[in-house]
Design an enzyme around this catalytic site. Structure first.
Site, PDB file in Angstrom:
ATOM      1  N   GLU A 140      -5.777  -4.700  -9.064  1.00  0.00           N
ATOM      2  CA  GLU A 140      -5.564  -4.983  -7.568  1.00  0.00           C
ATOM      3  C   GLU A 140      -6.979  -5.069  -6.988  1.00  0.00           C
ATOM      4  O   GLU A 140      -7.300  -6.043  -6.307  1.00  0.00           O
ATOM      5  CB  GLU A 140      -4.626  -3.891  -6.937  1.00  0.00           C
ATOM      6  N   ALA A 160       0.880  -1.192   0.027  1.00  0.00           N
ATOM      7  CA  ALA A 160       0.048  -0.077  -0.007  1.00  0.00           C
ATOM      8  C   ALA A 160       0.825   1.296  -0.109  1.00  0.00           C
ATOM      9  O   ALA A 160       1.985   1.013   0.518  1.00  0.00           O
ATOM     10  CB  ALA A 160      -0.751  -0.092   1.036  1.00  0.00           C
ATOM     11  N   ASP A 161       0.230   2.345  -0.714  1.00  0.00           N
ATOM     12  CA  ASP A 161       0.941   3.499  -0.677  1.00  0.00           C
ATOM     13  C   ASP A 161       0.685   4.395   0.842  1.00  0.00           C
ATOM     14  O   ASP A 161       1.828   5.203   1.242  1.00  0.00           O
ATOM     15  CB  ASP A 161       0.640   4.429  -1.787  1.00  0.00           C
TER      16      ASP A 161
END
Length: 258
Positions: free
Chosen positions: A108, A88-89
């Site tokens: 995703e 995840a960012d």
């Protein structure tokens, strides 16, 4: 020896491997941390006889997995997944996410909504109080993309956000997704109401999907450069910790790095 950032990625992937049970149907994520997970799965398959079937969230992950001896199945062929593992960012205290920095957000989301569990592997730098510090990726169709961008800008005028800058990823040399779409990056700084923003954006005809992954995460694993893995499960404010001996892991790291 790995630097601290790469060590943290390895540790989070190593801990996430403990969620994998024999004969599971897995969704394999995209990005640098997810790549560690793919390498560790390949090692467990080759050296420990771990059996599983897998679908991938991008062509990049497919190429990596198959180069390491993991057969990738079409999602439609494999059906409902037991578990998806991805990076995840950003993540917030409710385990909501911004994803899509690698440009694979649509695949995703399709794969991960088809999984009974979603485990996110990341590091402490991705933890935020409010989503939005990382640019929000929005996947849009090429046809009329500038009109779609204008409509997004209109939505942002009344949205609970602190910034409204929109750029096309790649500029004059645009990034094109596996599905042939463009990515627009929204620099919002802070998103006050992620659910409302997701609904407003996806109501625009040219928007395919956003990088807001809300109420999807089962557990999040945070690794650090000292070998510590912390795990938080959905619905709990508590973290459990597991310390890995980096000297003991050195042989595995060397093996999976090739």
């Amino acid at each position: 020896m790995l630097n601290a950032a790469e060590t943290g990625k390895f540790i989070s992937a190593k801990r996430a491997l403990e969620f994998v049970q024999p004969d599971m149907k897995l969704g394999l994520g995209t990005g640098s941390t997810a790549a560690w997970l793919v390498k560790l799965l390949a090692d467990a398959k080759s050296n420990n006889g771990l059996q599983f079937s897998a679908a991938a969230t991008s062509s990049v992950t497919t190429q990596l997995a198959e180069s390491l001896g993991i057969k990738i199945h079409a999602l439609d062929d494999i059906g409902q997944l037991d578990l998806a593992i991805d990076g995840a960012d950003e993540f917030d205290p409710d385990l909501n996410l911004i994803k899509g920095g690698g440009g694979a957000l649509l695949q995703e989301k399709i794969v991960e909504t088809a999984a009974d569990q979603l485990v996110i592997i990341t590091d402490a730098s991705k933890q935020v109080q409010h989503l939005g510090a990382f640019d929000l990726p929005v996947e849009v169709v090429k046809f009329g993309w500038q009109t779609t961008q204008r409509l997004i800008a209109d939505v942002l005028k009344t949205a609970d956000v602190d910034g409204q800058t929109i750029t096309r990823r790649g500029g004059d040399n645009p990034f094109v997704t596996d599905e042939g779409h463009f990515i627009l990056d929204l620099r919002l700084k802070k998103i006050g109401n992620p659910a409302a923003l997701a609904t407003a954006l996806t109501s625009i005809a040219g928007v395919v999907e956003t990088g807001l992954f809300l109420d999807m995460t089962t557990a999040i694993v945070v690794g650090d450069g000292n070998g510590l893995a912390r795990v938080q499960h959905k619905g709990s404010a508590d973290w459990t910790e597991q310390q890995y001996d980096l000297d003991a892991e050195a042989a595995l790291i060397k093996r999976v790095m090739g």
